[in-house]
Design a protein around this motif. Structure first.
Motif, PDB file in Angstrom:
ATOM      1  N   ILE A   1     -10.829  15.044   5.470  1.00 30.05           N
ATOM      2  CA  ILE A   1     -11.706  14.344   6.411  1.00 30.05           C
ATOM      3  C   ILE A   1     -12.931  15.181   6.762  1.00 30.05           C
ATOM      4  O   ILE A   1     -14.014  14.651   6.958  1.00 30.05           O
ATOM      5  CB  ILE A   1     -10.916  13.960   7.684  1.00 30.05           C
ATOM      6  CG1 ILE A   1      -9.882  12.887   7.339  1.00 30.05           C
ATOM      7  CG2 ILE A   1     -11.837  13.471   8.788  1.00 30.05           C
ATOM      8  CD1 ILE A   1      -8.904  12.576   8.455  1.00 30.05           C
TER       9      ILE A   1
ATOM     10  N   TYR B   1     -13.261   4.481   9.020  1.00 32.25           N
ATOM     11  CA  TYR B   1     -12.725   5.803   9.332  1.00 32.25           C
ATOM     12  C   TYR B   1     -12.948   6.760   8.172  1.00 32.25           C
ATOM     13  O   TYR B   1     -12.869   6.369   7.005  1.00 32.25           O
ATOM     14  CB  TYR B   1     -11.209   5.726   9.586  1.00 32.25           C
ATOM     15  CG  TYR B   1     -10.826   5.009  10.844  1.00 32.25           C
ATOM     16  CD1 TYR B   1     -10.804   5.667  12.065  1.00 32.25           C
ATOM     17  CD2 TYR B   1     -10.459   3.663  10.809  1.00 32.25           C
ATOM     18  CE1 TYR B   1     -10.432   5.005  13.225  1.00 32.25           C
ATOM     19  CE2 TYR B   1     -10.084   2.995  11.959  1.00 32.25           C
ATOM     20  CZ  TYR B   1     -10.076   3.676  13.169  1.00 32.25           C
ATOM     21  OH  TYR B   1      -9.711   3.016  14.308  1.00 32.25           O
TER      22      TYR B   1
ATOM     23  N   GLU C   1     -14.470   7.029   3.076  1.00 28.18           N
ATOM     24  CA  GLU C   1     -14.340   6.205   4.274  1.00 28.18           C
ATOM     25  C   GLU C   1     -13.597   4.926   3.918  1.00 28.18           C
ATOM     26  O   GLU C   1     -13.771   4.375   2.832  1.00 28.18           O
ATOM     27  CB  GLU C   1     -15.714   5.853   4.841  1.00 28.18           C
ATOM     28  CG  GLU C   1     -16.455   7.038   5.413  1.00 28.18           C
ATOM     29  CD  GLU C   1     -17.789   6.647   6.040  1.00 28.18           C
ATOM     30  OE1 GLU C   1     -17.904   5.517   6.556  1.00 28.18           O
ATOM     31  OE2 GLU C   1     -18.705   7.467   5.978  1.00 28.18           O
ATOM     32  N   HIS C   2     -12.786   4.494   4.875  1.00 24.80           N
ATOM     33  CA  HIS C   2     -12.047   3.254   4.691  1.00 24.80           C
ATOM     34  C   HIS C   2     -11.901   2.576   6.050  1.00 24.80           C
ATOM     35  O   HIS C   2     -11.481   3.222   7.014  1.00 24.80           O
ATOM     36  CB  HIS C   2     -10.671   3.538   4.075  1.00 24.80           C
ATOM     37  CG  HIS C   2      -9.999   2.334   3.536  1.00 24.80           C
ATOM     38  ND1 HIS C   2     -10.401   1.713   2.375  1.00 24.80           N
ATOM     39  CD2 HIS C   2      -8.964   1.606   4.005  1.00 24.80           C
ATOM     40  CE1 HIS C   2      -9.630   0.680   2.145  1.00 24.80           C
ATOM     41  NE2 HIS C   2      -8.755   0.577   3.130  1.00 24.80           N
TER      42      HIS C   2
ATOM     43  N   THR D   1      -8.958  11.661   0.572  1.00 22.85           N
ATOM     44  CA  THR D   1      -9.039  10.933  -0.690  1.00 22.85           C
ATOM     45  C   THR D   1      -8.724  11.857  -1.868  1.00 22.85           C
ATOM     46  O   THR D   1      -9.276  12.950  -1.974  1.00 22.85           O
ATOM     47  CB  THR D   1     -10.451  10.349  -0.884  1.00 22.85           C
ATOM     48  OG1 THR D   1     -10.831   9.641   0.290  1.00 22.85           O
ATOM     49  CG2 THR D   1     -10.503   9.422  -2.076  1.00 22.85           C
TER      50      THR D   1
ATOM     51  N   TYR E   1      -5.584   8.338   0.310  1.00 23.85           N
ATOM     52  CA  TYR E   1      -6.112   7.252  -0.519  1.00 23.85           C
ATOM     53  C   TYR E   1      -6.477   7.752  -1.903  1.00 23.85           C
ATOM     54  O   TYR E   1      -6.895   8.890  -2.078  1.00 23.85           O
ATOM     55  CB  TYR E   1      -7.351   6.633   0.143  1.00 23.85           C
ATOM     56  CG  TYR E   1      -7.036   5.890   1.397  1.00 23.85           C
ATOM     57  CD1 TYR E   1      -6.807   4.517   1.391  1.00 23.85           C
ATOM     58  CD2 TYR E   1      -6.940   6.552   2.616  1.00 23.85           C
ATOM     59  CE1 TYR E   1      -6.493   3.833   2.549  1.00 23.85           C
ATOM     60  CE2 TYR E   1      -6.627   5.875   3.782  1.00 23.85           C
ATOM     61  CZ  TYR E   1      -6.402   4.518   3.741  1.00 23.85           C
ATOM     62  OH  TYR E   1      -6.090   3.839   4.881  1.00 23.85           O
TER      63      TYR E   1
ATOM     64  N   VAL F   1     -10.636   3.527  -1.810  1.00 23.89           N
ATOM     65  CA  VAL F   1     -11.437   3.682  -0.598  1.00 23.89           C
ATOM     66  C   VAL F   1     -12.710   2.854  -0.706  1.00 23.89           C
ATOM     67  O   VAL F   1     -13.240   2.645  -1.794  1.00 23.89           O
ATOM     68  CB  VAL F   1     -11.796   5.160  -0.285  1.00 23.89           C
ATOM     69  CG1 VAL F   1     -10.580   5.941   0.112  1.00 23.89           C
ATOM     70  CG2 VAL F   1     -12.521   5.821  -1.416  1.00 23.89           C
TER      71      VAL F   1
ATOM     72  N   ILE G   1      -4.787   4.744   9.746  1.00 20.63           N
ATOM     73  CA  ILE G   1      -5.595   4.692   8.522  1.00 20.63           C
ATOM     74  C   ILE G   1      -5.922   6.109   8.046  1.00 20.63           C
ATOM     75  O   ILE G   1      -5.918   6.398   6.856  1.00 20.63           O
ATOM     76  CB  ILE G   1      -6.883   3.865   8.760  1.00 20.63           C
ATOM     77  CG1 ILE G   1      -6.510   2.399   8.953  1.00 20.63           C
ATOM     78  CG2 ILE G   1      -7.882   4.035   7.618  1.00 20.63           C
ATOM     79  CD1 ILE G   1      -7.624   1.522   9.423  1.00 20.63           C
ATOM     80  N   GLN G   2      -6.200   7.014   8.983  1.00 16.31           N
ATOM     81  CA  GLN G   2      -6.567   8.378   8.627  1.00 16.31           C
ATOM     82  C   GLN G   2      -5.363   9.228   8.207  1.00 16.31           C
ATOM     83  O   GLN G   2      -5.531  10.255   7.573  1.00 16.31           O
ATOM     84  CB  GLN G   2      -7.278   9.058   9.791  1.00 16.31           C
ATOM     85  CG  GLN G   2      -8.653   8.485  10.046  1.00 16.31           C
ATOM     86  CD  GLN G   2      -9.289   9.094  11.259  1.00 16.31           C
ATOM     87  OE1 GLN G   2      -8.745   9.016  12.356  1.00 16.31           O
ATOM     88  NE2 GLN G   2     -10.432   9.722  11.067  1.00 16.31           N
TER      89      GLN G   2
ATOM     90  N   VAL H   1     -11.473   9.335   5.733  1.00 17.05           N
ATOM     91  CA  VAL H   1     -10.103   9.423   5.237  1.00 17.05           C
ATOM     92  C   VAL H   1      -9.962  10.498   4.161  1.00 17.05           C
ATOM     93  O   VAL H   1     -10.937  10.888   3.521  1.00 17.05           O
ATOM     94  CB  VAL H   1      -9.609   8.072   4.670  1.00 17.05           C
ATOM     95  CG1 VAL H   1      -9.502   7.033   5.764  1.00 17.05           C
ATOM     96  CG2 VAL H   1     -10.495   7.579   3.540  1.00 17.05           C
TER      97      VAL H   1
END
Length: 133
Positions: free
Chosen positions: A81, A120, A116-117, A124, A34, A39, A29-30, A122
């Motif tokens: 992140i 986690y 965050e998604h 973006t 995104y 997200v 996921i990270q 992430v």
């Protein structure tokens, strides 16, 4: 003499263990980039969009190119992140000096709260437009 060497080696080992960090691998996921719309928790500048705009205006107007520039600029960047900003891309053709000064101001900005998604943090992509008057 042997005790001194062993003691020295022990402290070297201890210092190495205390300063090295184990880095956890990123989850799948990270590893993905995104879009802002996708997200679950949007990235944001501490204080919101208005504070980020004020930060840019205040600092860009101090640059040589920023003193005389007026206009609307659309750009996008990635909130990493760790909250830092990378990959700044201008969507409209603007003078190189303006672009470079504005890019430097943005790169030096305080860190953002990252997106965050699925629990986690992430990376973006954020689209941003600023009117410089």
């Amino acid at each position: 003499m042997t005790k001194r060497i062993l003691l020295f080696l022990f402290f070297v080992f201890l210092a190495h263990k205390s300063t090295s960090q184990e880095i956890e691998p990123l989850s799948p996921i990270q590893k993905k980039l995104y879009d802002f719309e996708t997200v679950q928790v949007k990235p944001e500048f501490n204080g919101g969009k208005d504070k980020f705009t004020a930060y840019i205006l205040e600092n860009f107007k101090k640059t040589k190119a920023g003193k005389n520039f007026k206009g609307s600029i659309s750009l996008n960047f990635i909130v990493e992140i760790d909250g830092s900003l990378t990959n700044i891309v201008f969507n409209k053709k603007i003078e190189n000096k303006v672009k470079q000064d504005l890019k430097n101001v943005i790169l030096k900005s305080p860190k953002w709260l990252c997106g965050e998604h699925e629990g986690y943090h992430v990376r973006t992509k954020v689209d941003f437009t600023i009117d410089i008057i």
